[in-house]
Motif scaffolding. Structure first.
Motif, PDB file in Angstrom:
ATOM      1  N   VAL A 433      -2.632 -30.592 -26.630  1.00  0.00           N
ATOM      2  CA  VAL A 433      -2.661 -28.954 -26.453  1.00  0.00           C
ATOM      3  C   VAL A 433      -3.270 -29.063 -25.289  1.00  0.00           C
ATOM      4  O   VAL A 433      -4.358 -28.974 -24.608  1.00  0.00           O
ATOM      5  CB  VAL A 433      -3.209 -27.988 -27.429  1.00  0.00           C
ATOM      6  N   HIS A 434      -2.490 -28.702 -24.096  1.00  0.00           N
ATOM      7  CA  HIS A 434      -2.883 -28.166 -23.236  1.00  0.00           C
ATOM      8  C   HIS A 434      -2.354 -26.503 -22.894  1.00  0.00           C
ATOM      9  O   HIS A 434      -1.596 -25.794 -22.972  1.00  0.00           O
ATOM     10  CB  HIS A 434      -1.899 -28.551 -21.340  1.00  0.00           C
ATOM     11  N   ALA A 435      -3.335 -25.300 -22.108  1.00  0.00           N
ATOM     12  CA  ALA A 435      -3.401 -24.050 -22.124  1.00  0.00           C
ATOM     13  C   ALA A 435      -3.260 -23.552 -20.555  1.00  0.00           C
ATOM     14  O   ALA A 435      -3.862 -24.462 -19.711  1.00  0.00           O
ATOM     15  CB  ALA A 435      -4.382 -23.179 -22.399  1.00  0.00           C
ATOM     16  N   ILE A 436      -2.231 -22.885 -20.097  1.00  0.00           N
ATOM     17  CA  ILE A 436      -2.128 -22.317 -18.656  1.00  0.00           C
ATOM     18  C   ILE A 436      -3.001 -20.496 -18.752  1.00  0.00           C
ATOM     19  O   ILE A 436      -1.894 -19.961 -19.681  1.00  0.00           O
ATOM     20  CB  ILE A 436      -1.464 -22.577 -17.863  1.00  0.00           C
ATOM     21  N   VAL A 437      -3.952 -20.035 -18.305  1.00  0.00           N
ATOM     22  CA  VAL A 437      -4.834 -19.251 -18.600  1.00  0.00           C
ATOM     23  C   VAL A 437      -4.403 -18.128 -17.083  1.00  0.00           C
ATOM     24  O   VAL A 437      -5.730 -18.587 -16.139  1.00  0.00           O
ATOM     25  CB  VAL A 437      -5.951 -18.851 -18.913  1.00  0.00           C
ATOM     26  N   CYS A 438      -4.136 -16.886 -17.244  1.00  0.00           N
ATOM     27  CA  CYS A 438      -4.215 -16.505 -15.560  1.00  0.00           C
ATOM     28  C   CYS A 438      -5.578 -15.192 -16.413  1.00  0.00           C
ATOM     29  O   CYS A 438      -5.193 -14.801 -17.461  1.00  0.00           O
ATOM     30  CB  CYS A 438      -3.614 -15.303 -15.821  1.00  0.00           C
ATOM     31  N   VAL A 439      -6.443 -14.993 -15.739  1.00  0.00           N
ATOM     32  CA  VAL A 439      -7.907 -14.388 -16.033  1.00  0.00           C
ATOM     33  C   VAL A 439      -7.813 -12.960 -14.998  1.00  0.00           C
ATOM     34  O   VAL A 439      -7.676 -13.339 -13.839  1.00  0.00           O
ATOM     35  CB  VAL A 439      -8.623 -15.070 -15.993  1.00  0.00           C
ATOM     36  N   ASP A 440      -8.739 -12.233 -15.404  1.00  0.00           N
ATOM     37  CA  ASP A 440      -8.986 -10.950 -14.504  1.00  0.00           C
ATOM     38  C   ASP A 440     -10.872 -10.661 -14.904  1.00  0.00           C
ATOM     39  O   ASP A 440     -11.174 -10.832 -15.387  1.00  0.00           O
ATOM     40  CB  ASP A 440      -8.559 -10.137 -15.186  1.00  0.00           C
ATOM     41  N   GLY A 441     -11.176 -11.850 -13.683  1.00  0.00           N
ATOM     42  CA  GLY A 441     -12.651 -11.806 -14.274  1.00  0.00           C
ATOM     43  C   GLY A 441     -13.608 -13.317 -14.058  1.00  0.00           C
ATOM     44  O   GLY A 441     -12.756 -14.205 -14.129  1.00  0.00           O
ATOM     45  N   ASP A 442     -14.378 -13.634 -15.016  1.00  0.00           N
ATOM     46  CA  ASP A 442     -15.191 -14.745 -14.552  1.00  0.00           C
ATOM     47  C   ASP A 442     -15.026 -15.301 -15.468  1.00  0.00           C
ATOM     48  O   ASP A 442     -15.765 -14.944 -16.467  1.00  0.00           O
ATOM     49  CB  ASP A 442     -16.739 -14.926 -14.065  1.00  0.00           C
ATOM     50  N   VAL A 443     -14.462 -16.050 -15.801  1.00  0.00           N
ATOM     51  CA  VAL A 443     -14.972 -17.114 -16.951  1.00  0.00           C
ATOM     52  C   VAL A 443     -14.312 -18.551 -16.760  1.00  0.00           C
ATOM     53  O   VAL A 443     -13.283 -18.229 -15.932  1.00  0.00           O
ATOM     54  CB  VAL A 443     -13.388 -16.649 -18.656  1.00  0.00           C
ATOM     55  N   THR A 444     -15.039 -19.600 -17.987  1.00  0.00           N
ATOM     56  CA  THR A 444     -14.668 -21.056 -17.019  1.00  0.00           C
ATOM     57  C   THR A 444     -13.212 -21.955 -18.720  1.00  0.00           C
ATOM     58  O   THR A 444     -13.350 -21.164 -19.568  1.00  0.00           O
ATOM     59  CB  THR A 444     -16.489 -21.474 -17.069  1.00  0.00           C
ATOM     60  N   ALA A 445     -12.832 -22.426 -18.651  1.00  0.00           N
ATOM     61  CA  ALA A 445     -12.390 -22.672 -19.564  1.00  0.00           C
ATOM     62  C   ALA A 445     -12.865 -23.165 -20.320  1.00  0.00           C
ATOM     63  O   ALA A 445     -12.581 -23.215 -21.723  1.00  0.00           O
ATOM     64  CB  ALA A 445     -11.266 -24.230 -18.737  1.00  0.00           C
ATOM     65  N   ASP A 446     -14.131 -24.218 -20.062  1.00  0.00           N
ATOM     66  CA  ASP A 446     -15.433 -23.972 -21.332  1.00  0.00           C
ATOM     67  C   ASP A 446     -15.396 -22.892 -22.138  1.00  0.00           C
ATOM     68  O   ASP A 446     -15.561 -23.071 -23.305  1.00  0.00           O
ATOM     69  CB  ASP A 446     -16.762 -25.291 -20.838  1.00  0.00           C
ATOM     70  N   GLU A 447     -15.731 -22.510 -21.591  1.00  0.00           N
ATOM     71  CA  GLU A 447     -15.639 -20.859 -22.347  1.00  0.00           C
ATOM     72  C   GLU A 447     -14.390 -20.248 -23.110  1.00  0.00           C
ATOM     73  O   GLU A 447     -14.461 -20.096 -24.462  1.00  0.00           O
ATOM     74  CB  GLU A 447     -16.233 -20.023 -21.424  1.00  0.00           C
TER      75      GLU A 447
END
Length: 498
Positions: A433-447
């Motif tokens: 399972v692999h996710a591609i995520v667009c974010v607005d703000g500071d967040v890491t993959a581990d989070e």
């Protein structure tokens, strides 16, 4: 045979003194098992007050009591609801509520279970007390082949699990399909090694019981323990997935046992590579290999490829075999390539539909055919070759993961703008399972992974996450172009399906 109770009668009548099940230090003959089954039936209907059609859930590791429930619940006119032990608490609660479960048999504590309107019976202590305090029925109530035997939950494209309604006729059709490839008789010793909450986990159960064979139960997969059981109990047959085939071959090479009794091994959930099959065959030379392609909606067998070990090096090894007896397979053309399209299935093995989901039922079950969501073609001899998947689903190890479920969990994080979940190749599990995520703000993959873990089962949590700042690619109607996202990962692979 018309019902699962007929299966029980057949096994008992062949030889009541013959061993029926071995689980750890406990062993029961068919006569002893029959006594326990009838006591359980009395406990369900008299002590617990259940009525025809009521749902009985099981959330437990493999054990002989699970097998007893698998046989008895539908034979008593009730409906079995197996629950995946790997699910997160919210997912478990959803299934119990959606199915309207009245009684839950479980071997573990479940947070918040007291908030649900059901009776909980703990395995083993309360289970055994229930049997000990019950009377004993002397006959099974009349059941029809079309009566509901179980509701088996699978992931949903909308993010909610779907309960697949399987009848007595469905499960008996599956037993007939497997028996067409392998002989089942009183000498059969079937190892229950795969999780029994999957239809594949009990794929050989009814055929074994109907023919007076013996079950040996493995509570949880461990390659060393499994091979010790094969040697000690002289196991003849079992089911596996490609990842466990690899583990077993490595364990046998490292610490050889006498596994000459193991003559039948079927596998499914995802195709096994030619090198893996060659490796397994070299370490288990007496075992005949059977590839099974199926789906929960098909009880599960659709096609069979027997004696795979003889096809190593042959192009036909890449196929999923031919339709099982009394199963129809055809292709609904949806692609430009000639002959390639969605795989459709018909037969007595095909489910009645999805519990409480009429729209999903009418979409997937049309004009007597189940629309599988898998894409493939049939060659001139009727062999099915799978090339892609039209459903937004990932098969990782033996588990189906619907992208929508994972996307919904990730999207609850406040920093997430949009997300797409895809399957990418994985050497051991087929797909990861692999996710591609667009974010607005500071967040890491581990989070994001930690956040996701709070909402869905561990096997659904992404193994990797790519964080992007640019929007995801979309079609003219705004749909995320997942094929475009998958392409870099699957380049060089013959098919976009594990």
């Amino acid at each position: 045979m018309r019902s699962i109770s007929d299966v029980i009668r057949s096994g008992v009548d062949l030889d009541p003194s013959s061993p029926a099940v071995t689980c750890g230090s406990e062993q029961y003959s068919y006569a002893q098992l029959n006594t326990r089954l009838h006591a359980l039936a009395a406990a369900l209907t008299e002590s617990l007050g259940l009525e025809r059609g009521d749902r009985v859930a099981v959330l437990s590791a493999n054990c002989h009591r699970y097998l007893e429930l698998y046989l008895t619940v539908p034979s008593t006119g009730l409906v079995l609801v197996p629950v995946n032990v790997r699910l997160a608490t919210p997912e478990i609660h959803y299934i119990l509520r959606d199915s309207g479960t009245r009684v839950l048999f479980t071997d573990r504590a479940i947070p918040g279970i007291d908030d649900l309107d059901l009776t909980v019976v703990m395995i083993p202590d309360e289970y055994e007390a229930l049997l000990g305090g019950a009377g004993e029925t002397t006959f099974w109530p009349e059941t029809s082949p079309d009566d509901l035997a179980g509701i088996f939950y699978t992931g949903g494209t909308t993010g909610l699990a779907k309960g697949v309604m399987l009848t007595h006729a469905n499960l008996l059709a599956n037993a007939s399909s497997l028996s067409s490839c392998w002989p089942f008789d009183i000498k059969t010793t079937w190892l229950l090694a795969a999780p029994m909450f999957h239809t594949a986990g009990t794929i050989g159960a009814l055929a074994t019981v109907a023919n007076g064979g013996r079950h040996v139960v493995l509570p949880a997969f461990d390659p060393g323990v499994l091979l010790d059981l094969v040697e000690r109990e002289r196991v003849t047959s079992t089911v596996a997935v490609p990842a466990t085939l690899k583990s077993l071959a490595e364990e046998q090479e490292a610490r050889p046992r006498d596994v000459s009794s193991l003559v039948y091994v079927c596998h499914g959930s995802s195709p096994a590579s030619s090198p893996l099959l060659e490796h397994f065959h070299s370490t288990f030379p007496s075992a005949r290999l059977l590839d099974v392609y199926g789906a929960t909606e098909c009880s599960p067998i659709v096609t069979l490829l027997p004696d795979e070990q003889l096809l190593i090096g042959h192009p036909r090894l890449a196929s999923s075999g031919r339709a099982a007896p009394n199963v129809g397979v055809r292709i609904a053309q949806i692609e430009q390539a000639d002959g390639v399209g969605e795989v459709l299935v018909s037969g007595k093995n095909v489910a009645k539909g999805y519990w409480n989901k009429p729209d999903e039922t009418s979409s997937a079950f049309r004009d007597g055919w189940y629309w599988s969501g898998d894409v493939g073609y049939l060659d001139g001899d009727g062999y099915l070759f799978l090339v892609d998947r039209s459903k937004d689903m990932i098969v990782s190890g033996s588990e189906n993961v619907y992208s929508a479920e994972v996307e919904a969990a990730i999207a609850t994080h406040p920093a997430v703008v949009e997300v797409a979940v895809i399957g990418i190749p994985h050497e051991r599990w087929g797909e990861a399972v692999h996710a591609i995520v667009c974010v607005d703000g500071d967040v890491t993959a581990d989070e994001l992974i930690d956040h996701c873990r709070q909402h869905v089962a561990g096997f659904k949590v992404p193994k990797s996450i790519e964080i992007r700042s640019e929007p995801l690619p979309r079609s003219g109607v705004g749909k995320v172009l997942k094929r475009e996202l998958r392409e870099p990962y699957w380049a060089g692979h013959e098919r976009r399906i594990s």
